[in-house]
Every structure is written in C-alpha cells, then in structure tokens.
Design an enzyme around this catalytic site. Structure first.
Site, PDB file in Angstrom:
ATOM      1  N   GLU A 147       3.072   2.525   6.448  1.00 54.93           N
ATOM      2  CA  GLU A 147       3.241   1.120   6.786  1.00 54.93           C
ATOM      3  C   GLU A 147       3.580   0.305   5.541  1.00 54.93           C
ATOM      4  O   GLU A 147       4.413  -0.601   5.596  1.00 54.93           O
ATOM      5  CB  GLU A 147       1.966   0.577   7.447  1.00 54.93           C
ATOM      6  CG  GLU A 147       1.569   1.273   8.743  1.00 54.93           C
ATOM      7  CD  GLU A 147       2.600   1.146   9.857  1.00 54.93           C
ATOM      8  OE1 GLU A 147       3.257   0.093   9.969  1.00 54.93           O
ATOM      9  OE2 GLU A 147       2.758   2.119  10.631  1.00 54.93           O
ATOM     10  N   ASP A 181       0.818  -1.213   0.000  1.00 56.27           N
ATOM     11  CA  ASP A 181       0.000   0.000   0.000  1.00 56.27           C
ATOM     12  C   ASP A 181       0.850   1.262   0.000  1.00 56.27           C
ATOM     13  O   ASP A 181       1.949   1.282   0.543  1.00 56.27           O
ATOM     14  CB  ASP A 181      -0.896   0.028   1.250  1.00 56.27           C
ATOM     15  CG  ASP A 181      -1.868  -1.138   1.271  1.00 56.27           C
ATOM     16  OD1 ASP A 181      -2.051  -1.768   0.199  1.00 56.27           O
ATOM     17  OD2 ASP A 181      -2.427  -1.411   2.340  1.00 56.27           O
ATOM     18  N   TYR A 202     -11.812  -2.669  -0.489  1.00 60.23           N
ATOM     19  CA  TYR A 202     -11.154  -2.864   0.791  1.00 60.23           C
ATOM     20  C   TYR A 202     -11.831  -2.089   1.918  1.00 60.23           C
ATOM     21  O   TYR A 202     -12.214  -0.936   1.753  1.00 60.23           O
ATOM     22  CB  TYR A 202      -9.704  -2.412   0.649  1.00 60.23           C
ATOM     23  CG  TYR A 202      -8.841  -2.913   1.754  1.00 60.23           C
ATOM     24  CD1 TYR A 202      -8.765  -4.276   1.997  1.00 60.23           C
ATOM     25  CD2 TYR A 202      -8.122  -2.044   2.554  1.00 60.23           C
ATOM     26  CE1 TYR A 202      -7.997  -4.743   3.020  1.00 60.23           C
ATOM     27  CE2 TYR A 202      -7.345  -2.509   3.575  1.00 60.23           C
ATOM     28  CZ  TYR A 202      -7.289  -3.868   3.802  1.00 60.23           C
ATOM     29  OH  TYR A 202      -6.521  -4.332   4.819  1.00 60.23           O
ATOM     30  N   ASP A 228       1.321   3.908   1.775  1.00 60.93           N
ATOM     31  CA  ASP A 228       1.288   4.690   3.004  1.00 60.93           C
ATOM     32  C   ASP A 228       2.546   4.316   3.788  1.00 60.93           C
ATOM     33  O   ASP A 228       3.357   3.505   3.331  1.00 60.93           O
ATOM     34  CB  ASP A 228      -0.003   4.454   3.801  1.00 60.93           C
ATOM     35  CG  ASP A 228      -0.244   2.983   4.103  1.00 60.93           C
ATOM     36  OD1 ASP A 228       0.717   2.191   4.077  1.00 60.93           O
ATOM     37  OD2 ASP A 228      -1.400   2.610   4.362  1.00 60.93           O
TER      38      ASP A 228
END
Length: 851
Positions: A86, A82, A290, A84
DNA sequence: CAGTGAGCGAGCTTCCGCTTGACTT
C-alpha cells in the site's frame, strides 16, 4: 524556505522525523491514500485490461492541495511512505497527482522511527517499484470486483432490508462465525468422570496440609467410577515414584495489532475498536510506536534501551536480548512491534483506560527482553494397593522468575482455567498417605468456543485475511450489516453427579455417597453469534461462490500478487484469469439462483392444519401461517431475538400469534403489549413504549410494563434542560451533549456556555449564527431523471415507471388512470386522485383490482 | 414511528486498505 520535502503517511510520524532531520527538510504527511477508485460501478474497464480510473476523494482534496503547493517550491521531494504494497502505491499516486518525475523522485523506506534508521534511509534513496504498485492495483481491483459484483446479487436474491454486502474479507469472517455456531449446535454433549483424591499430610513446619492428586484416566460411566471408588475402600496409598524435572517458560513476543487486541480483550475487556482508539491516543501523544503493525521486530535502539532499563531495575540476570521472528506469512512488516517509545516511562495516558493499555504494552515489551523463568516440575505417582491404576500429584516451583516478574499478574487473570500449580509438601518414596476423601466428579466435554471479537481477528490473521488497519473495521462491518451480533448469554444450570468416598479416619469412615449438584453452563460474555440473515447470506455465498468465500482464496491470490510484485507476472493477466470465470458465475447466479429465504417448515397449526413456516421476510425473520394461495390471507408474526429462525419451535412460533394482548391497567387505562415495526412495545394511553432489546413480549407482566412506562417518562423529563416558547425552542440533553432544538433544527452549544443558564436570546443568537454558517440549501426534493411533471417543490411528482406513469406523493405511489395524460395532468387532478386513494382504503382497491 | 409480509415504478446501497478529523442528537 526548505529545499527538501519529505512525505510520510502519518502526521504523528512527520513531527518526529522533522526533529530528526532538522532544518533542511520539511516533513509532511499525506494521511494515507490520496486516490481511490470512484464509487461508480464502472471504475474498472473490464473490456480494456482492467484499467482503473482513479479520483481524489473529497476529504483528500485539501491534503492534495497543500502537498501540491509544497512540492512546487521544493527542489527535492522524498517519498517516505511505508514499505509495503500500500505504501508503494501511495508513493506512486503522489507522483501522479503532484506531477513528480518518477525517475527523479527519491523513494526511501525505514521500518522504525529512530535516528540511525532514518539517516540511513536518506542515504539510500531508490525509485518507485512499479511491480509492487501493480500488485497493489491488482489487490484493489480484485476487491472491488468481488464486492461490487456479488453485493448486488444479494440485493436481488435475498433482501432489500438493511444493506447487504459481500467481500473477500467480510464474507469469510461471517462464514467463520456461522460455521462455528453450527459446530456448537451439532456438538453432542457427553460426560465423563474424573477421579480426584485428597490426602492429609504434614508440611515442613509440621502443619497439616492437603495433598491433591488425580487419576490420569477418566471413566465414561458412573458405574465404572463407582466401582473404582469402592475398590479403594481400605486400600493403602503409597508414594511409588517422585520425578523432578527442570522446565522453563519463555516470554511472548511484543505486541502486534492482533495480539494487542487479544490481550486487551482478555485482560482489560476492551472491544477491538476500543483498543485501537485508545492506542491511537497513546500514539498521537508520542507514548507508543505505531499501533497498526504485523511485526514483532524491535529496533536496535529499543532493545538497548530495554536492556539498560531491565538491568538497572532488576539486575543483569533478568536481561536476555531477543529478536523475534514474525510468524505470519502474510506479514509485510513495515513497522516495528507495538512498544513504548521510552521505557523509563512507567505510566502514560490521560484516562484510566489509556493508562491500563500503556501498562500492558510496557510489560509485554519489557518482558520480551527478559530471561526465561526457570521452573521445577514434580510428578508424584501414588500406588493403590487394591488396583493397578496410579494417582498422580503435580507440583511446580519457580526457581527463578525471570520475565514472570513482570508478567505474573497478567498470567493470573488469563481466561483459560489454569490448572492449579502448587508447591508440594516434602514427600519421599515409600511413604504411605492418609486418605481424606476421594471424589468422582462428572465433567462435560466442551463444544468449540464461540468467537469474541479478538479471537475472530486472530483466526482471520492466521488465514492471512485482512490487515492490521482493517481488523477493527471488519468486526464492526459484519455487525453493522446485521450478519453477526455481539451478545451475552446468561447460561443455565446443569446437573452433574459427585460420588464421594470418605477416608478410613473420617467421621463417617469408608462411606460412599452420591449426590447431584448443579453448575452454571453456557455463560457467554461479548461473544459473536450469527443472525438469521448472516446464516442465509453465508449459505447463499457458499452455494454460489464457494471459491470466493473459501478460506484459501486470499492465500492463493496473495501468491499471485507476490508474483506480480516480483515481476514474474503481469497484473492485468492475473486479474483476467480471475475475472472471466468469476463473471460467468456472477451472470449464471443472477439468472438461475433461487431466492434465498432460509425457509423452514415447522409443522401445522393444530386448529386449522395450515402450514407454519419460518423464513426471512421483507422485514426480517418471520413466521407465516397459511399460504398466499389460500382462501383467507396468511397470518404473519415477526421473530425477534433471542428467538431465531434456525432454532424456533412450532410451539414458540404459535405463541407469537397471541400478541397483541392486554396485560393490565396503569393510571386507569389498559396496557397492551405487542410487536411492531420497531420491535416489542407496550401501548398505553395511545402512546408506545419500546421494550428493551431481547425481551420476550409474551413474558412481560403488569409491573414490568409500568416500570418501563415510568422509566421512559423520567428519561424524557431529564432530557429537557430548559424550554422556551411553549417548547418551540428547547435545550436538550443529547447523545453528544446538550443542544438546542428549534423545530427541526438542531444547534450545538459551545462548551464555553452553560446550557442551564442560557437565555432565550442566547438561543436565538446561536441559531442565527449557525444559519449564517451554512446557508440553507433549500429543501427541494430531488427530482429524478424520469420525472414528467413536478408540483409543489417536488413533493408531488409524475414519474414514468417501468409499468407506466404514476404519481409519487408523500411516499405513496398512485398509478394514473389510463385516460389521463401524464404530461398535461394538473396539480388539482393529482390531489383528487391522492385523496381518493387515501380515503378509499388500500384494501378495497386491491380487491377491485382482482375482480 | 408501531401488526407490514409479492404487486413491481427511481435511485440508493456495496468492496479493502491507507490515514485523520468532522460530525452526529
């Protein structure tokens, strides 16, 4: 064999993307983070730039093994985690663990799982952004330091009961609940009087209807309201002004995680965990996008599909393309909003809950691309000949429903009391009105609303605390830790006054009457209440770590993380600036902070004059009468919900000492009610029967006690499906379905077999099967490092403690006599010592020790 | 398993954020 390996985070995404990219790509998932800090306390080297140690957790070893194998045989590895903080970190960990060359590994990102987005991403690979990775490491390290430095202080300074914990996120969540409860406690209920009137009037067809109007001003005293009504006797009511204004309503943006949780809570009554579980199922089945997202974005493809669907179904007038901007500053927008994958699918899901949630998601997404509703609001001023105040009647007409076509039924069951928005009958200026009646009703100002799970999430999100993937876990953590409980409250009846003035043409004309009616107030459903422990822990943290549990802490440190991500700051410097002062507070608190028990003096016991104190004890909230220094021992009683330390009165506290008490006879034997280690109970025929949570044992009568005993007996009878060998082997109904109980061993029954017809031989087979599956590891008790001698497989141990050697046996500790040598003492001697203690009684040994 | 409530002992716990199954009685 494929040349390209592409790694994403979620398996469900992997499948879709593989379909889009075709044969040249193998698409697999890493299932989130593959490395983390170890559980040990030394995971971060605070003396060396806070360098973290990372390990691969056990449950990720298999994933890593598989990814390693695939990466070896691929010529190109694409990291599509993803976009972002993280996600960037996951990609970096993948490089580290899989031994990939960061310079050669292609990092790609997309915010939506659509063909154009993914093809575009593949054409624009980049390399890993180490600044963003560093920002994530900083986040991870701060959270570890805060959690693992403060939690042990709670163990030392508050209680060992349960497992206490503190953290950047959970402690603020608890604080919100505690402070809200205190606002409610301190709220002073005040009342006011609201004037409403009903007029008789003819509608367009000549039928008599009622026109409702109200006075915008309110009165704080009954006598003023009465005076107003009295003045209205014989008054002429005339329409003075009619104001018609167009108005519009716009749809809400499509769901994010937090708005989905709120809406599902309000409209479907789901807990946040329930909502997420159901959404996960829909996601895995490919029905929705999601479900852990903070974005209200919709892909071009989705907006086009919705436009087509809306136009076809409702006509072009109903379509209005919209792009929403996400409100929250903390949003990272790695995904789309939550929406159906295919808009022509009206129903989806296997269970009714899944179907309901899907419908909610479908409607909200579709409505977000529909036209505004056009309304017409009318305000009518009604003059009163005897006084200057004017009554007001309000009406609302929907001229064009727009998105309300889909959302109207949802708006109906909204939790807030909707003001009645009605259609007004035809009216004209100058018209006089016939009064039917006028009321002055006493209303009460309402205290701030208690949080439910979803509204707490909303508040956390507004503060930028927590992430979509953690909202549900946060809510369950603070409940598991015993800081907060989710409960219903029955509410109570509250009297209120109604003054009624009848109109001049009614049966008792121009009469003013006053009555006192009653209404239910304080009814709560599934609301969050702080426990005594929650309050004590919160107060301790606010006292000693105000800067950490401050509502701005996360927002401020997030700014630093952003600077790290943009390359403006070094991550270990940011941590250093935080850590050194923080650690000083930690050390200082450990050394100087008093034990926190939430102690509250309730008064004196009338008979003895001894102090009665409410406080948190070793085993939870309790009342203590007398102090430890007294001649006779203090007496104790547990405080059980719904009573709390915070609210209990002296009278209630003294009541608790009336237990245990006899409450009647059942089957010829006495019943006693009391409170034990596991809560309130009924004791009958030497057997204990637990009372349901939140029941007051003092109020239990004979009939209720008998009902509880009989219910338990029946439940036990239903539990047993079959019984063999005098109950040595039983087939039982458990929480997780039927199972075989053989001594201490529990064995699962495969779904293909009917538990009612299983034979004893079948049971033996199943038991043997599971035994071979997991070979017995041996039941040897663990031997601690400080053991001097071990007997009988570890059930009796000689240990070297802080205050000298002692025997540990059956959970009891016995100090060795001074003349005994711990290294050579025999098993026989140990057993003698153990026997001496258990027969001699604990109390005598205490007394002799003192004298 | 059932009225404990200083009398210690060792060793355990704990954070937040990504993501799914494996597992429980």
């Amino acid at each position: 064999m494929s040349k390209n390996l592409l790694i994403v985070e979620s398996p469900a995404k992997a499948k879709t993307i593989e379909n889009i990219l075709g044969k040249d790509f193998t698409v697999v998932s890493c299932k989130g983070h593959i490395r983390d800090l170890p559980k040990e306390d030394n995971a971060i080297d605070v003396n060396n730039n806070f360098i973290p140690t990372y390990i691969i957790p056990d449950d990720k070893k298999q994933v890593v093994k598989e990814l390693t194998r695939l990466a070896k045989s691929a010529s190109d590895v694409w990291l599509a985690t993803d976009e972002d903080r993280e996600g960037e970190a996951i990609s970096w960990h993948l490089c580290e663990v899989l031994g990939l060359d960061e310079k050669k590994t292609k990092r790609i990102v997309f915010h939506e799982i659509t063909k154009p987005a993914i093809l575009k991403a593949v054409q624009n690979p980049r390399i890993i952004n180490r600044n963003v990775v560093d920002a994530q490491q900083a986040r991870r390290v701060v959270d570890r330091l805060v959690g693992f430095k403060i939690s042990p202080i709670l163990w030392r300074k508050i209680a060992r009961q349960g497992v206490l914990s503190a953290g950047r996120v959970q402690s603020v969540a608890v604080r919100l609940v505690v402070e809200r409860e205190r606002e409610i406690e301190q709220f002073k209920v005040s009342s006011y009087y609201k004037i409403t009137a009903q007029f008789k009037i003819k509608d367009a067809s000549g039928k008599q209807v009622l026109l409702k109007a109200e006075l915008p001003e309110t009165f704080s005293q009954e006598k003023d309201a009465r005076q107003f009504l009295e003045k209205c006797i014989g008054a002429v009511f005339t329409i003075e002004k009619i104001e018609v204004k167009p108005a519009k309503k716009s749809p809400a943006p499509p769901f994010t995680t937090s708005t989905l949780q709120q809406d599902a809570s309000r409209k479907l009554g789901f807990s946040v965990a329930q909502t997420m579980q159901i959404a996960q199922k829909l996601y895995e089945a490919g029905k929705i996008t999601y479900m852990r997202t903070d974005s209200t974005n919709l892909s071009d493809t989705a907006r086009q599909a919705m436009g087509k669907q809306i136009t076809e179904e409702y006509g072009p007038k109903y379509w209005q393309e919209r792009q929403y901007k996400t409100k929250s500053d903390s949003a990272q927008e790695a995904h789309e909003a939550i929406r159906p994958t295919y808009f022509d699918v009206r129903n989806a899901g296997d269970t009714t809950d899944e179907k309901k949630l899907y419908e909610l998601i479908w409607k909200r997404a579709m409505a977000s691309q529909m036209s505004d509703a056009q309304l017409e609001r009318t305000i009518v001023d009604i003059g009163i000949s005897t006084q200057p105040e004017k009554l007001q009647a309000k009406g609302e007409v929907i001229k064009f429903d727009g998105f309300l076509k889909l959302y109207i039924e949802s708006a109906l069951d909204d939790e807030e009391e909707n003001e009645e928005e009605t259609i007004l009958p035809p009216l004209k200026v100058g018209q006089t009105l016939d009064l039917k009646q006028m009321l002055a009703t006493e209303r009460f100002k309402r205290p701030p609303a208690r949080y439910n799970e979803a509204s707490l999430v909303r508040n956390l999100e507004e503060l930028g605390i927590g992430r979509p993937s953690t909202y549900a876990p946060i809510i369950s953590t603070i409940q598991q830790r015993g800081y907060v409980v989710k409960e219903n409250r029955e509410g109570e009846l509250r009297p209120f006054r109604i003054l009624t003035l009848t109109g001049p043409a009614e049966s008792k004309p121009n009469t003013l009457t006053a009555i006192t009616d009653k209404e239910k107030t304080g009814v709560e459903k599934a609301k969050l209440f702080p426990t005594d422990m929650g309050r004590v822990v919160n107060d301790f943290l606010v006292k000693h770590f105000e800067n950490i549990v401050n509502y701005d802490f996360t927002a401020n440190i997030e700014k630093s993380f952003d600077e790290i991500a943009h390359g403006k700051k070094q991550w270990n410097k940011v941590i250093g600036e935080f850590y050194y002062p923080f650690n000083e507070t930690v050390e200082h608190t450990l050394k100087t902070a008093e034990r926190e028990t939430g102690e509250r003096m309730l008064g004196e016991e009338p008979q003895t004059g001894k102090p009665v104190v409410a406080r948190l004890g070793k085993f939870g909230p309790m009342i203590q009468i007398g102090s430890a220094e007294d001649e006779d021992k203090p007496r104790f009683a547990s405080v059980l919900p719904p009573l709390t330390l915070n609210s209990i009165t002296l009278e209630q506290a003294l009541e608790l000492f009336k237990l245990p008490k006899e409450i009647g006879v059942y089957e010829g034997k006495n019943m006693k009610v009391g409170v034990g280690r596991f809560g309130p109970y009924v004791l009958h025929n030497n057997k204990f029967y637990s009372l349901p949570k939140n029941t007051d044992p003092l109020l239990i009568n004979q009939e209720e006690a008998i009902a509880i005993i009989e219910a338990k007996k029946e439940a036990e009878a239903n539990k047993i499906i079959q019984s063999f060998e005098n109950g040595a082997i039983q087939i039982l109904n458990g929480k997780f379905g039927p199972y075989i109980k053989a001594g201490t061993q529990n064995v699962k029954i495969p779904k293909s077999k009917d538990p009612k017809t299983l034979t004893l031989q079948d049971c033996h087979d199943l038991i043997a099967e599971t035994e071979t599956k997991q070979p017995a590891t041996g039941k040897q008790a663990k031997v601690p490092a400080n053991a001097l001698q071990v007997f009988e497989n570890g059930s009796i141990q000689i240990l070297d403690g802080r205050y000298g050697p002692y025997i540990k046996a059956n959970g009891k500790n016995i100090t060795l006599p001074k003349n005994a040598d711990p290294k050579t003492i025999t098993l026989e001697e140990c057993k003698q010592l153990i026997a001496a203690v258990s027969s001699g009684g604990k109390k005598t040994s205490k007394k002799t020790a003192k004298s």
